[in-house]
Design an enzyme around this catalytic site. Structure first.
Site, mmCIF file in Angstrom:
data_model
loop_
_atom_site.group_PDB
_atom_site.id
_atom_site.type_symbol
_atom_site.label_atom_id
_atom_site.label_comp_id
_atom_site.label_asym_id
_atom_site.label_seq_id
_atom_site.Cartn_x
_atom_site.Cartn_y
_atom_site.Cartn_z
ATOM 1 N N GLU A 18 0.832 -1.207 0.000
ATOM 2 C CA GLU A 18 0.000 0.000 0.000
ATOM 3 C C GLU A 18 0.867 1.259 0.000
ATOM 4 O O GLU A 18 2.083 1.191 0.129
ATOM 5 C CB GLU A 18 -0.888 0.019 1.264
ATOM 6 C CG GLU A 18 -2.368 -0.259 1.011
ATOM 7 C CD GLU A 18 -3.134 0.981 0.612
ATOM 8 O OE1 GLU A 18 -2.516 1.973 0.195
ATOM 9 O OE2 GLU A 18 -4.386 0.966 0.724
ATOM 10 N N ARG A 111 -6.380 1.013 14.155
ATOM 11 C CA ARG A 111 -5.061 1.306 13.602
ATOM 12 C C ARG A 111 -5.186 2.400 12.560
ATOM 13 O O ARG A 111 -6.261 2.630 11.987
ATOM 14 C CB ARG A 111 -4.443 0.059 12.963
ATOM 15 C CG ARG A 111 -5.148 -0.426 11.701
ATOM 16 C CD ARG A 111 -4.315 -1.457 10.969
ATOM 17 N NE ARG A 111 -4.963 -2.040 9.800
ATOM 18 C CZ ARG A 111 -4.970 -1.504 8.589
ATOM 19 N NH1 ARG A 111 -4.412 -0.318 8.371
ATOM 20 N NH2 ARG A 111 -5.569 -2.128 7.581
ATOM 21 N N ASN A 113 -4.734 3.783 8.898
ATOM 22 C CA ASN A 113 -4.761 3.220 7.557
ATOM 23 C C ASN A 113 -4.074 4.215 6.631
ATOM 24 O O ASN A 113 -2.895 4.502 6.815
ATOM 25 C CB ASN A 113 -6.197 2.890 7.141
ATOM 26 C CG ASN A 113 -6.264 1.886 6.006
ATOM 27 O OD1 ASN A 113 -5.482 0.943 5.973
ATOM 28 N ND2 ASN A 113 -7.185 2.078 5.075
ATOM 29 N N ASN A 158 -9.619 5.759 3.801
ATOM 30 C CA ASN A 158 -8.696 5.375 2.743
ATOM 31 C C ASN A 158 -8.196 6.589 1.973
ATOM 32 O O ASN A 158 -7.784 7.567 2.577
ATOM 33 C CB ASN A 158 -9.331 4.305 1.849
ATOM 34 C CG ASN A 158 -8.631 2.962 2.003
ATOM 35 O OD1 ASN A 158 -7.405 2.890 2.000
ATOM 36 N ND2 ASN A 158 -9.398 1.898 2.139
ATOM 37 N N ASP A 206 -10.156 2.522 -2.982
ATOM 38 C CA ASP A 206 -9.117 2.386 -1.962
ATOM 39 C C ASP A 206 -8.240 3.634 -2.017
ATOM 40 O O ASP A 206 -8.744 4.738 -1.877
ATOM 41 C CB ASP A 206 -8.344 1.079 -2.193
ATOM 42 C CG ASP A 206 -7.633 0.575 -0.955
ATOM 43 O OD1 ASP A 206 -7.094 1.401 -0.199
ATOM 44 O OD2 ASP A 206 -7.570 -0.642 -0.741
#
Length: 306
Positions: A18, A111, A113, A158, A206
């Site tokens: 990512e 968490r 991202n 995202n 995303d």
């Protein structure tokens, strides 16, 4: 509508690759493997077959020992990482904590991202629940006094990106199946007037990036595509990727004309992984446009807990 095919690169597949970001000063690519807890640093290199597209060579990998949602180059000093529930400054030596989210009373494990810097260098970073509990996430801005919520609640925070003039912010909360657009106050770092920008009937949005012309390039998880949208929301282009779970993208290279695309192996069955040998790899293509000069982080030097 234009279609392009992206080619896989040499680095070994990651679990949840990512967050690619180009550091134009060092001419290096940074990216993460979220669930493996890895931060990678690499360079663009010629392909072994002599092809026109570049390959990518890893120069260094750092294991943070916790999930790492994003890595960000700063104006000065070493890179930052949004890891676990903290923002860390990386090396040399042990990572130094810049800021940590406070514990909440709901006992939901969260968490960081995705994260990105706005055009003046503010860090915006979003959270999600480890079990993807709906509405358990928040998009925060890191201020000198600590974290300030700017979009709340969200589920899976995202992609983030800004128009070339900095007046619009694009944002994906993946389960909504939309990319939304906000007016953005550059003076305060405040997104306002949220409305839908692009909807996704197949796959979910995303990570994303915005090119120098204001077109929005969105990685579509579950669809094996990156889709490009004009500023008015019209679909302009599709990039085909030979991995279903496309996670993010960023423009890279000396001319910012190479689109680097990240993919994942997570959430694929054994049968799917047999068919998708390149899942988890980085991919590249030249889509015929250029990216914006990357936004770099304006340093904070004091640890905060808010």
């Amino acid at each position: 509508m234009h279609r392009t095919i992206a080619l896989p690169c040499a680095p070994e597949p990651g679990r949840l690759t990512e967050g690619p970001v180009w550091d134009h000063r060092s001419q290096e690519l940074l990216w993460v493997d979220i669930t493996a807890g890895l931060v990678h640093r690499g360079i663009l290199t010629p392909r072994a077959d002599g092809g026109e597209l570049p390959d990518i060579a890893v120069r260094e990998s750092l294991d943070l020992g916790t999930t790492v949602g994003a890595v960000l180059p700063p104006w000065s000093g070493t890179p930052l990482a949004a890891a676990g529930t903290s923002v860390l400054r990386l090396g040399p030596g042990e990572p130094a904590r810049i800021a940590t989210l406070p514990e909440r009373s709901d006992h939901v494990r969260r968490r960081f991202n995705d994260a990105a810097c706005d055009p003046v260098g503010r860090l915006l970073a979003g959270t999600m629940a480890l079990d993807t509990t709906p509405d358990a996430g928040t998009l925060y801005r890191l201020d000198p006094s600590g974290f300030t919520p700017v979009v709340d609640p969200v589920t899976i925070s995202n992609g983030l990106g800004w128009s070339p003039d900095g007046r619009l912010m694009y944002y994906a909360d993946s389960p909504t199946h939309r990319v939304d657009v906000f007016d953005y106050d550059l003076a305060t770092g405040t997104p306002l007037n949220r409305r839908p920008f692009a909807r996704f009937e197949t796959g979910v949005p995303d990570g994303l990036t915005v090119d120098a012309h204001g077109n929005v390039w969105v990685a579509v998880w579950g669809a094996g595509e990156v889709r490009a949208f004009a500023p008015d929301g019209a679909l302009l282009s599709v990039i085909d990727v030979s991995a279903t779970h496309v996670s993010s993208c960023a423009f890279a290279g000396p001319g910012l004309d190479v689109l680097v695309i990240t993919t994942a192996r997570e959430e694929l069955t054994t049968a799917q992984l047999r068919r998708q040998r390149d899942a988890g790899r980085l991919f590249v293509c030249r889509p015929g446009t250029t990216g914006q000069t990357p936004h770099l982080y304006e340093d904070l030097t004091t640890e905060h807990t808010s």
